[in-house]
Design a protein around this motif. Sequence first.
Motif, PDB file in Angstrom:
ATOM      1  N   SER A   1       1.632  -0.563   0.460  1.00 55.11           N
ATOM      2  CA  SER A   1       1.835  -1.847  -0.211  1.00 55.11           C
ATOM      3  C   SER A   1       2.340  -1.599  -1.631  1.00 55.11           C
ATOM      4  O   SER A   1       2.236  -0.492  -2.156  1.00 55.11           O
ATOM      5  CB  SER A   1       0.524  -2.619  -0.276  1.00 55.11           C
TER       6      SER A   1
ATOM      7  N   ASP B   1       0.130   5.408  -2.466  1.00 57.21           N
ATOM      8  CA  ASP B   1       0.372   5.191  -1.033  1.00 57.21           C
ATOM      9  C   ASP B   1      -0.405   6.241  -0.258  1.00 57.21           C
ATOM     10  O   ASP B   1      -0.794   7.270  -0.813  1.00 57.21           O
ATOM     11  CB  ASP B   1       1.861   5.355  -0.699  1.00 57.21           C
TER      12      ASP B   1
ATOM     13  N   ASP C   1       1.837   3.294  -8.117  1.00 59.56           N
ATOM     14  CA  ASP C   1       1.930   2.754  -6.754  1.00 59.56           C
ATOM     15  C   ASP C   1       1.385   3.779  -5.755  1.00 59.56           C
ATOM     16  O   ASP C   1       2.146   4.478  -5.086  1.00 59.56           O
ATOM     17  CB  ASP C   1       3.390   2.417  -6.431  1.00 59.56           C
TER      18      ASP C   1
HETATM   19 CA   LIG Z   1       1.226   1.452  -2.644  1.00 59.07          CA
END
Ligand SMILES: [Ca+2]
Length: 511
Positions: A474, A457, A455
């Motif tokens: 997101s 960022d 993930d």
């Molecule tokens: Ca993300």
Amino acid sequence: MKYKRYILTLLLTLLFSACNSTDSVTQEEGETSGPLKIIGKIEYERIHPLHNGGSTILDQNNITTETAKQIIVEAINRSGQTIATTSTDDNGNYSLTNLPENTSIKIRAYAKMLKANKWDTKVIDNTNGNALYILDGSFVSTGTQSTRRNLKALASTKQSPPFAILDSIYLAMKKVLTADSSVVFPPLKMNWTVNNIESGTYYDGNDNIMIQGDQNGDSDEYDDHIMIHEWGHYFEAKFSRADSIGGGHTSGDHLDIRLAFGEGWGNALSGIVTDNPIYFDTMGSSGWNMNVETAVHETPGWFSEASIQRILYDLYDSNDDGADTLSLGFKPIYDVLVGPQKTTKAFTSIFSFITGLKSITPSNSEQINSIISNEDINEITDIYGTNRQNNVISTALPLYKELIVDSGIATNVCVSTTYGVQNKLNNHKYIRFTVDSAGEKSISIVKSSGNLTRDPDFILYKVSPFTNVAVGESATADRENLSYTFTVGEYLLDVSDASNRGNACFNVSIN
Ligand SMILES: [Ca+2]
Ligand SMILES: [Ca+2]
Ligand SMILES: [Ca+2]
Ligand SMILES: [Ca+2]
């Protein structure tokens, strides 16, 4: 409505304190004519630490009486009206003058330091309507002659903590004022109560410091180094700049360089303000201490909060020892923090600090190199920490990578969790770039290697003035995308992997 509640709160607090404070009324000799005065001294009891090796407790057999400095003192009549107001001086002395004769009044001391264009700091009970702590004397007639009325906040009745807290903060403010007498300290509320059992002690980034007061566990009201450490974060926020990302940390960690500097600064400041390098945190029978000057080096380096606190303390102190041959005092450190450190185009770290210090005192560069070398930090030549030589995971260096906007070429960065997660070295990667032509561009992060779903960022900063202008957070797997309308200038991008699943690399591009 609000006013009424305030009064009620005061009365409740008053009932608690009136029966516990010690007060005395004595005739002032030689004060038989002129305006009627009440003079006196406001004091509090401080419980001192007892260090035994690396452990520290509060020593109930070492309680001293200290003066309550620069706090508000009022004369209050039976109707609850304030008929005179003043502040104590640096010796805790106050003088209320032009008082009416034969009038029943009491003296009330507030846990509040307030001086116009100087400071505005108070201690409140965050579990009791933010009531301001007070210390009340008894109602006694003013009579016809000037008198003395002293008040003392006792440790045994828990009246002294608010005044002990203020005294620590006042010491910190005085140190700053030695560097710049024109400083005006923005309002600050110290939130303390014995009910703060698991609140933690921290600065909230705005105008509050939360203080734990667990009388059966970790309380911090007499831990002056802790109080000053947190005030150091307030100082950074109000007068300098702190890009620290927060989170848990200990002295042996390889930390994100922004966090390492902020925590090292807080620890060093507490030694600097008290001129005592023994930093301590009492917590019932299990407190601890460390020496911010001479502690054994564990994994020293630019990522170590312990290295940074030793560097800052040695730059300041006049106990020149070993590699430390500088006694700069506080002013150059202050000047860097409110100057080049505040406006640096890099993230705030030991690199921006030392670069700024060398620009302020260029003649001391060799001695500065010697002090940082003692922490395994080779010569610092720029705010980005270029040319690091420490033995750290290879993907951690260089600390800042460059990106060419509108080139179609990606910059590859690799995160790792070798040193822990979230706020440790190499959890966050820094990318520098310059935008020459304004307009909307796509910031794209795509995983290039690493198993498991990630993930990525990012946080985007414009560096002058330093501003967080966008975030990409997101939950999309393995990529992050955001369109942002850029203005011309220099930027920093902080890229991280919120999944914290170990090593992974990402291609970052802006087109
Ligand atoms: Ca993300
Ligand atoms: Ca404590
Ligand atoms: Ca020194
Ligand atoms: Ca020293």
